[in-house]
Design an enzyme around this catalytic site. Structure first.
Site, PDB file in Angstrom:
ATOM      1  N   GLU A   1      40.933  40.879  34.413  1.00  0.00           N
ATOM      2  CA  GLU A   1      40.411  40.920  35.932  1.00  0.00           C
ATOM      3  C   GLU A   1      41.810  40.843  36.867  1.00  0.00           C
ATOM      4  OE1 GLU A   1      37.193  38.233  37.226  1.00  0.00           O
ATOM      5  OE2 GLU A   1      35.952  39.201  35.745  1.00  0.00           O
TER       6      GLU A   1
ATOM      7  N   ASP B   1      42.602  33.770  44.783  1.00  0.00           N
ATOM      8  CA  ASP B   1      41.676  33.346  44.852  1.00  0.00           C
ATOM      9  C   ASP B   1      40.674  32.147  44.779  1.00  0.00           C
ATOM     10  OD1 ASP B   1      41.751  35.784  45.613  1.00  0.00           O
ATOM     11  OD2 ASP B   1      41.518  37.064  43.808  1.00  0.00           O
TER      12      ASP B   1
ATOM     13  N   GLU C   1      18.403  42.087   9.036  1.00  0.00           N
ATOM     14  CA  GLU C   1      17.298  42.446   8.281  1.00  0.00           C
ATOM     15  C   GLU C   1      16.678  41.820   8.002  1.00  0.00           C
ATOM     16  OE1 GLU C   1      21.555  43.765   6.797  1.00  0.00           O
ATOM     17  OE2 GLU C   1      20.781  42.359   8.411  1.00  0.00           O
TER      18      GLU C   1
ATOM     19  N   GLY D   1      45.243  40.372  38.147  1.00  0.00           N
ATOM     20  CA  GLY D   1      45.430  40.983  39.123  1.00  0.00           C
ATOM     21  C   GLY D   1      46.867  41.491  38.664  1.00  0.00           C
TER      22      GLY D   1
ATOM     23  N   ALA E   1      43.882  44.534  47.256  1.00  0.00           N
ATOM     24  CA  ALA E   1      43.456  43.343  47.896  1.00  0.00           C
ATOM     25  C   ALA E   1      44.171  43.459  49.081  1.00  0.00           C
ATOM     26  CB  ALA E   1      42.689  42.093  47.804  1.00  0.00           C
TER      27      ALA E   1
ATOM     28  N   LEU F   1      35.746  32.082  37.161  1.00  0.00           N
ATOM     29  CA  LEU F   1      35.293  32.603  36.350  1.00  0.00           C
ATOM     30  C   LEU F   1      34.424  32.374  35.515  1.00  0.00           C
ATOM     31  CD1 LEU F   1      38.908  32.775  35.928  1.00  0.00           C
ATOM     32  CD2 LEU F   1      38.645  34.162  36.878  1.00  0.00           C
TER      33      LEU F   1
END
Length: 391
Positions: free
Chosen positions: A309, A207, A51, A311, A164, A211
């Site tokens: 994310e 992996d 506002e 696994g 995967a 991130l």
């Protein structure tokens, strides 16, 4: 005009927590047709509210808010926090009418803003585009309701629900892309909209992800969170660095004090969480902690939106603990078969009617992939009624 205000609020997606997203539009409704004069949004905690931002922009143009109408997605505040009362700013500016998308359920506000404006003689209307306003601030509302963030299950999967191909220890750590470039860009956009990115220890070990948000030349680090009950993540992981948070079990924190110290020296916060009280935590796994408590800790740290994310072990435990509010699935047009890693591990479902499902899913094409999103619901699934329009 409320849709204009909603679009303004979206400009700050991912930047306002622990505050809500708010957008505003100042309108001259004495003109025919009504004329949009200025817009504003809340850019970040501690910055001007929507506002006040709209009033300031109108003033910069030499405009006058006297007798004008303000459209705002969330009820104006009537308390002093990091900024002053928005109600006072509106009264000083001479605004005549205020149209509000939704009341603010925050106990500090709780109708006080709308009531104050009405007492001062302003015309106040509430509930315009309320469903859209509530959806926009679903993280804020989730936190006020339960003390934890709105949590999104995010995954890239094959047509047979695999994350995967199983990782071989002899291969170097690296992500295995199932989806195309458009999907990967969308995944980074999702990260940019959230406050925290959550993964399990298995994902870090397989992996070695960063991130981070990577969109063109833009590089951004959100709150990085690793669920690691057994404290298997070492100091050489790329996710290890200042600001990273690792949730581990009390037992692991006590027996691996040297590792905790080494991680702390790298800027990592290691927090010990009590063990899970249900089957969602398996002894010795990254989920051998009370995940609900871990999510509450994130809420206490100002996280309103978290994207998980995986696994598969973490996804399964989060789902079993009923901690997922929404799904964002990237579905690649391929099958991985028995060697594929399941999206969900250790999840039991007695019947279809008791399953967790995406309520009224939205399907978008991203190249060859499908992007499926929607709120997650548990129980009551019916193929004929729960997903209208699907055949």
């Amino acid at each position: 005009m409320m849709e204009v205000a909603l679009a303004e609020a979206e400009k700050a997606r991912g930047a306002t927590s622990p505050n809500p997203l708010v957008g505003a539009a100042l309108v001259d409704e004495t003109a025919f047709p009504p004329r949009l004069l200025a817009t504003g949004f809340h850019a970040a905690a501690g910055r001007a509210h929507a506002e006040v931002d709209a009033l300031a922009k109108l003033a910069e143009q030499g405009g006058d808010a006297t007798g004008k109408t303000l459209y705002v997605t969330l009820e104006p505040c009537n308390h002093v926090g990091r900024t002053g009362k928005c109600t006072e700013a509106l009264l000083r500016a001479g605004v005549r009418r205020v149209v509000i998308g939704m009341h603010d359920p925050n106990p500090q506000v709780a109708g006080g803003g709308a009531d104050r404006l009405r007492r001062e003689g302003l015309d106040v209307v509430c509930g315009v585009c309320e469903d859209a306003c509530r959806f926009q601030n679903r993280g804020y509302l989730r936190f006020l309701q339960s003390g934890r963030p709105h949590v999104v299950l995010k995954a890239a999967i094959s047509l047979d629900g695999r994350l995967a191909v199983g990782h071989s220890p002899s291969l170097p750590k690296a992500p295995q892309w199932l989806t195309g470039e458009l999907s990967r860009r969308k995944a980074h956009e999702l990260r940019s909209f959230c406050d925290a990115i959550v993964v399990g220890a298995g994902t870090v070990l397989c992996d070695d992800p960063l991130l981070t948000v990577r969109l063109g030349d833009r590089r951004e680090t959100k709150q990085r969170v690793v669920i690691d009950g057994a404290l298997r993540v070492g100091t050489d992981a790329r996710v290890v660095g200042p600001g990273t948070l690792i949730f581990t079990s009390e037992q692991s924190a006590a027996t691996k004090k040297d590792l905790v110290s080494a991680l702390s020296d790298r800027g990592v916060s290691v927090l010990a969480i009590p063990p899970a009280s249900t089957k969602t935590g398996r002894r010795g796994s990254e989920t051998d902690i009370a995940l609900g408590l871990a999510m509450t800790v994130l809420g206490q740290r100002g996280v309103l939106y978290a994207i998980c994310e995986g696994g598969g072990v973490l996804h399964g435990a989060m789902l079993e603990a009923n901690l997922y509010d929404e799904a964002a699935l990237f579905v690649a047009p391929l099958f991985l078969g028995d060697e594929g890693v399941p999206l969900l591990r250790n999840v039991a479902c007695a019947s279809v009617s008791e399953a967790t499902f995406i309520d009224r899913p939205v399907f978008d094409r991203l190249g060859a992939d499908w992007f499926v999103t929607g709120a997650l619901r548990r129980g009551g699934f019916s193929p004929s009624t729960s997903v209208p329009g699907m055949t």
